[in-house]
Design a protein around this motif. Sequence first.
Motif, PDB file in Angstrom:
ATOM      1  N   ARG A 151      61.519  54.946  28.389  1.00 16.61           N
ATOM      2  CA  ARG A 151      60.548  54.088  27.819  1.00 16.61           C
ATOM      3  C   ARG A 151      59.221  54.027  27.388  1.00 16.61           C
ATOM      4  N   LYS A 211      57.617  51.555  25.384  1.00 15.18           N
ATOM      5  CA  LYS A 211      56.392  50.767  26.307  1.00 15.18           C
ATOM      6  C   LYS A 211      55.328  51.364  25.550  1.00 15.18           C
ATOM      7  N   PRO A 265      52.826  48.268  23.067  1.00 13.98           N
ATOM      8  CA  PRO A 265      53.355  47.529  24.650  1.00 13.98           C
ATOM      9  C   PRO A 265      52.620  46.371  24.419  1.00 13.98           C
ATOM     10  N   ASP A 318      53.292  46.834  30.587  1.00 10.91           N
ATOM     11  CA  ASP A 318      54.166  47.159  29.710  1.00 10.91           C
ATOM     12  C   ASP A 318      53.246  49.365  29.751  1.00 10.91           C
ATOM     13  N   ALA A 370      55.918  50.506  33.113  1.00 13.58           N
ATOM     14  CA  ALA A 370      57.105  51.096  31.995  1.00 13.58           C
ATOM     15  C   ALA A 370      56.131  52.241  32.833  1.00 13.58           C
TER      16      ALA A 370
END
Length: 302
Positions: A5, A8, A12, A71, A95
């Motif tokens: 992740r 992200k 984002p 995000d 995220a």
Amino acid sequence: MSTYRLDKLFSPRSVAVVGASPRETSPGRAVLRNLGSAGFEGSVSLVNPRYGEIEGIKAVKTIQELRQAPDLIVIASPPRSVPGIVAAAGDKGVATAIIITAGLGHGEGSLADACEQAARATGLRLVGPNCLGVLSSRAKLNASFAARTPPAGELALVSQSGAIAAGLIEWSAAHDIGFSAAVSLGDKIDVDFGDLLDFFALDGATRAILLYIESINNARKFMSAARAAARIKPVVVVKSGRHAQGAKAAQTHTGALAGADAVYDAAFPAPACCGCSISTSCLPRRRRSDGYGRFRASGWRY
């Protein structure tokens, strides 16, 4: 080590700020202002139960009221509220989160521990707490309360100290130093040096990595990531606490014990890495033809 992740975090499409206030000195308000001034092109939301609008952005009272999961969220709320916000963000499907708030404590039973447990249950990645924030040139993102946004470049800065990160960002603007990204890790209860070394090693926008380290929690993880990254691109490590006063300051700042310099000397034999005292000779000029300049260091090399 995991880059899960982290895309992200640095790219984002949407950001929410939790806990800003109209005060000029509010870190959350500074984050909102920086998101706008840096030219972030994604959506920006505000979560605040006390104020209906800040910096021209209308607020909702809770994370659950957001239309969709962002995000990235930036948390700048009072310490006791942070674990609940982290849990709510995870449940919403957020995220990544940056926790600017300080004073969450350390160890089992602390507010920081509660945040870590809540994030782990949902896969939410955390930067911080007690950090300056994150900047990413590829996304035109300044999710920090730094005084200015540095120019774009090919050097990734990862600093445990927010003050050092802020100082280097200020210095870079006057000396034409560009960053692909700048991250202040703070107390690093989740995302740490190993994770970011793995990410930036394979990042096409980054040609060199600069680390400012006060302490290492997981030496094996860090060493594996550092050696792998150093085979791909230059890695410069600035280690604080090389003298007794510096080590004491580092412990006061983050609550973590700075390792003895002799231990670091013995532990890092990788020839592609360079350990040094703070020196501008370690930093690349943005317009040099080689992209990241020559890396010279006073002090020790490993």
